[in-house]
Design a protein around this motif. Structure first.
Motif, mmCIF file in Angstrom:
data_model
loop_
_atom_site.group_PDB
_atom_site.id
_atom_site.type_symbol
_atom_site.label_atom_id
_atom_site.label_comp_id
_atom_site.label_asym_id
_atom_site.label_seq_id
_atom_site.Cartn_x
_atom_site.Cartn_y
_atom_site.Cartn_z
ATOM 1 N N TRP A 22 0.582 -1.352 0.258
ATOM 2 C CA TRP A 22 -0.260 -0.340 0.101
ATOM 3 C C TRP A 22 0.744 1.337 0.046
ATOM 4 O O TRP A 22 0.449 2.383 0.009
ATOM 5 C CB TRP A 22 -0.406 -0.388 1.225
ATOM 6 N N GLY A 23 2.054 1.143 -0.164
ATOM 7 C CA GLY A 23 2.752 2.065 -0.136
ATOM 8 C C GLY A 23 3.128 3.345 1.036
ATOM 9 O O GLY A 23 4.600 3.548 1.127
ATOM 10 N N GLY A 24 2.108 2.698 2.199
ATOM 11 C CA GLY A 24 3.015 3.638 3.823
ATOM 12 C C GLY A 24 3.103 4.941 3.728
ATOM 13 O O GLY A 24 3.740 5.544 3.625
ATOM 14 N N ASP A 25 1.916 5.213 2.434
ATOM 15 C CA ASP A 25 2.151 6.963 2.950
ATOM 16 C C ASP A 25 1.472 7.255 3.257
ATOM 17 O O ASP A 25 0.484 7.094 3.854
ATOM 18 C CB ASP A 25 1.687 6.970 1.089
ATOM 19 N N ASP A 26 1.731 9.140 3.429
ATOM 20 C CA ASP A 26 1.259 9.669 5.019
ATOM 21 C C ASP A 26 -0.771 10.307 4.571
ATOM 22 O O ASP A 26 -0.845 11.273 5.127
ATOM 23 C CB ASP A 26 1.647 10.321 5.280
ATOM 24 N N ASP A 27 -0.490 10.480 2.488
ATOM 25 C CA ASP A 27 -1.082 11.177 2.584
ATOM 26 C C ASP A 27 -1.627 9.991 1.199
ATOM 27 O O ASP A 27 -1.243 8.703 1.127
ATOM 28 C CB ASP A 27 -0.711 11.968 1.809
ATOM 29 N N PRO A 106 4.713 14.868 10.600
ATOM 30 C CA PRO A 106 3.152 14.907 10.097
ATOM 31 C C PRO A 106 1.691 14.468 10.469
ATOM 32 O O PRO A 106 1.098 13.462 10.811
ATOM 33 C CB PRO A 106 3.146 14.162 8.339
ATOM 34 N N ILE A 107 0.721 15.051 10.650
ATOM 35 C CA ILE A 107 -0.217 15.178 10.488
ATOM 36 C C ILE A 107 -1.509 15.576 9.761
ATOM 37 O O ILE A 107 -0.915 16.115 8.874
ATOM 38 C CB ILE A 107 -0.668 15.123 12.253
ATOM 39 N N ARG A 108 -2.716 14.484 9.651
ATOM 40 C CA ARG A 108 -3.528 15.434 8.792
ATOM 41 C C ARG A 108 -4.941 16.042 9.711
ATOM 42 O O ARG A 108 -5.125 14.922 10.845
ATOM 43 C CB ARG A 108 -3.976 14.418 7.702
ATOM 44 N N VAL A 156 -13.631 17.325 13.837
ATOM 45 C CA VAL A 156 -12.557 18.105 13.473
ATOM 46 C C VAL A 156 -11.875 16.397 13.760
ATOM 47 O O VAL A 156 -11.782 16.468 15.573
ATOM 48 C CB VAL A 156 -12.065 19.696 13.897
ATOM 49 N N VAL A 157 -10.762 16.412 12.941
ATOM 50 C CA VAL A 157 -10.522 15.012 12.897
ATOM 51 C C VAL A 157 -8.942 15.208 13.424
ATOM 52 O O VAL A 157 -8.769 15.355 11.668
ATOM 53 C CB VAL A 157 -10.899 13.725 12.108
ATOM 54 N N ILE A 158 -8.116 14.553 13.788
ATOM 55 C CA ILE A 158 -6.883 14.506 14.275
ATOM 56 C C ILE A 158 -6.210 13.105 13.633
ATOM 57 O O ILE A 158 -6.418 12.932 14.550
ATOM 58 C CB ILE A 158 -5.620 15.387 14.686
ATOM 59 N N PHE A 159 -5.176 13.305 12.443
ATOM 60 C CA PHE A 159 -4.789 11.664 12.414
ATOM 61 C C PHE A 159 -3.817 11.436 12.819
ATOM 62 O O PHE A 159 -2.553 12.642 12.166
ATOM 63 C CB PHE A 159 -5.155 11.164 11.026
ATOM 64 N N ARG A 160 -2.580 10.897 13.026
ATOM 65 C CA ARG A 160 -1.459 10.446 13.417
ATOM 66 C C ARG A 160 -1.185 9.257 13.063
ATOM 67 O O ARG A 160 -1.687 8.379 12.975
ATOM 68 C CB ARG A 160 -1.034 10.531 14.517
#
Length: 371
Positions: A22-27, A106-108, A156-160
């Motif tokens: 799956w690439g392990g991408d953060d985005d 990085p967070i989204r 508001v949802v914060i992903f780490r």
């Protein structure tokens, strides 16, 4: 909790499937220009979307509310939270200083929006905050559908990501994200300035992320509700860096909890350490919802073919519709947080009332409640 190591084959296959294939991408898009500042600057990348097992889980208390209203006298049934809410949504990719890894990470952040993601929609008042943690070795991008959906309902949802391995350190990271949200709410240069209410905090996560959510709820009194998805209490090593949450810490967690689980955890979510073990020792109010014909990986935002391959290690529970499993999970998380972070008690209809009983009678779920 039993201290055990995941068999090497399971660990390697899981990492290959979720970070290799799956690439392990953060985005999940082509823009990887994450901001490198410690707050949300005006030039941060902002994207937008205007679309919006081991027991018989008896329905001990849910039958009491299995009627045609929301459990309150003359209360109108609210819209089904399986559907998008009244807002659009946007997201921003930013960084924050993570004390556990001692680096910027990085967070989204997903948020409700009425203008195609240009700004945060706080027309209903400052937004509650939900922090979502991924499972072991999984990137945060495998759960973005949960953030999109909750944002349309006003959160508001914060992903780490999991920047470190030690579970206690990840609890510290989650608390640091609460600090970050508090700072953003008071920072006149932040798009979140005055838009969020950091006194209403939920912690969520899948698998290891679910365990960290409850560990943070134990460690940090600012957490006011915790809804988890197939949480697992397994730890690779004994010791204070990997504390057991159930049964040891659950009696001290007194906030509302929701424990969503799969019907077949296999070696990835064994019965001795799964969501039901958390529920057994949880304080009221707590709700356990087992989604039938589901497995540990079926809760992730993965293509069907990848889930099928992962099923060699982590059984899929005979699921035929993976998206339905995720949609049901989003429904219950949304209802839980609308009830406990927004104070909209009528949404209990979808957790202990007629709404959840419709799903029970359809053979979709089993539910148990501590009130």
């Amino acid at each position: 909790m039993t201290i055990r190591s995941i068999p090497l084959l399971v660990m390697v296959a899981w990492m290959v499937l979720l970070t290799g294939c799956w690439g392990g991408d953060d985005d999940d898009d082509s823009d990887d220009d994450l901001a490198v500042d410690d707050d949300i600057a005006a030039d941060d990348d902002i994207a937008a979307d205007d679309d919006a097992a081991d027991d018989d889980l008896a329905d001990d208390d849910a039958d009491d509310d299995a009627d045609d209203d929301a459990g309150d006298d003359d209360t109108e049934i609210p819209p089904d939270p399986i559907e998008p809410g009244p807002h659009g949504f946007g997201f921003m990719n930013v960084t924050f200083f993570d004390p556990s890894s001692n680096t910027d990470q990085p967070i989204r952040v997903y948020y409700p929006s009425a203008d195609n993601g240009t700004s945060v929609d706080d027309s209903d008042g400052p937004c509650p905050v939900v922090i979502f943690g991924p499972g072991f070795s999984a990137p945060m991008s495998l759960y973005f559908s949960y953030g999109e959906h909750l944002a349309t309902h006003g959160f508001v949802v914060i992903f780490r990501n999991s920047y470190v391995i030690a579970h206690q350190a990840l609890s510290v990271t989650t608390s640091a994200l609460i600090d970050w949200a508090e700072d953003a709410a008071q920072d006149a240069g932040s798009p979140l300035f005055g838009k969020i209410d950091p006194t209403r905090i939920g912690t969520s996560g899948h698998s290891m992320g679910g365990k960290i959510s409850l560990l943070t709820a134990h460690d940090d009194p600012r957490v006011t509700a915790s809804g988890t998805v197939d949480p697992v209490d397994m730890s690779p090593l004994p010791g204070p860096a990997y504390p057991s949450v159930t049964p040891e810490l659950m009696p001290a967690i007194t906030i509302p909890t929701l424990l969503i689980g799969g019907s077949d955890g296999g070696p990835c979510a064994p019965a001795s350490d799964n969501y039901h073990e958390y529920f057994l020792y949880a304080n009221a109010p707590s709700i356990e919802i087992r989604i039938e014909n589901s497995g540990h990986v079926t809760f992730c935002d993965l293509p069907d073919v990848i889930i099928d391959i992962a099923g060699i290690i982590c059984p899929t529970g005979g699921a035929e519709d993976y998206e339905l499993i995720r949609a049901l999970s989003r429904r219950y998380l949304t209802a839980f947080y609308r009830q406990h972070l927004l104070g909209q008690t009528a949404y209990d209809y979808y957790l202990t009332g007629g709404g959840i009983m419709t799903d029970v009678n359809a053979g979709l779920v089993a539910v148990d409640v501590k009130e």
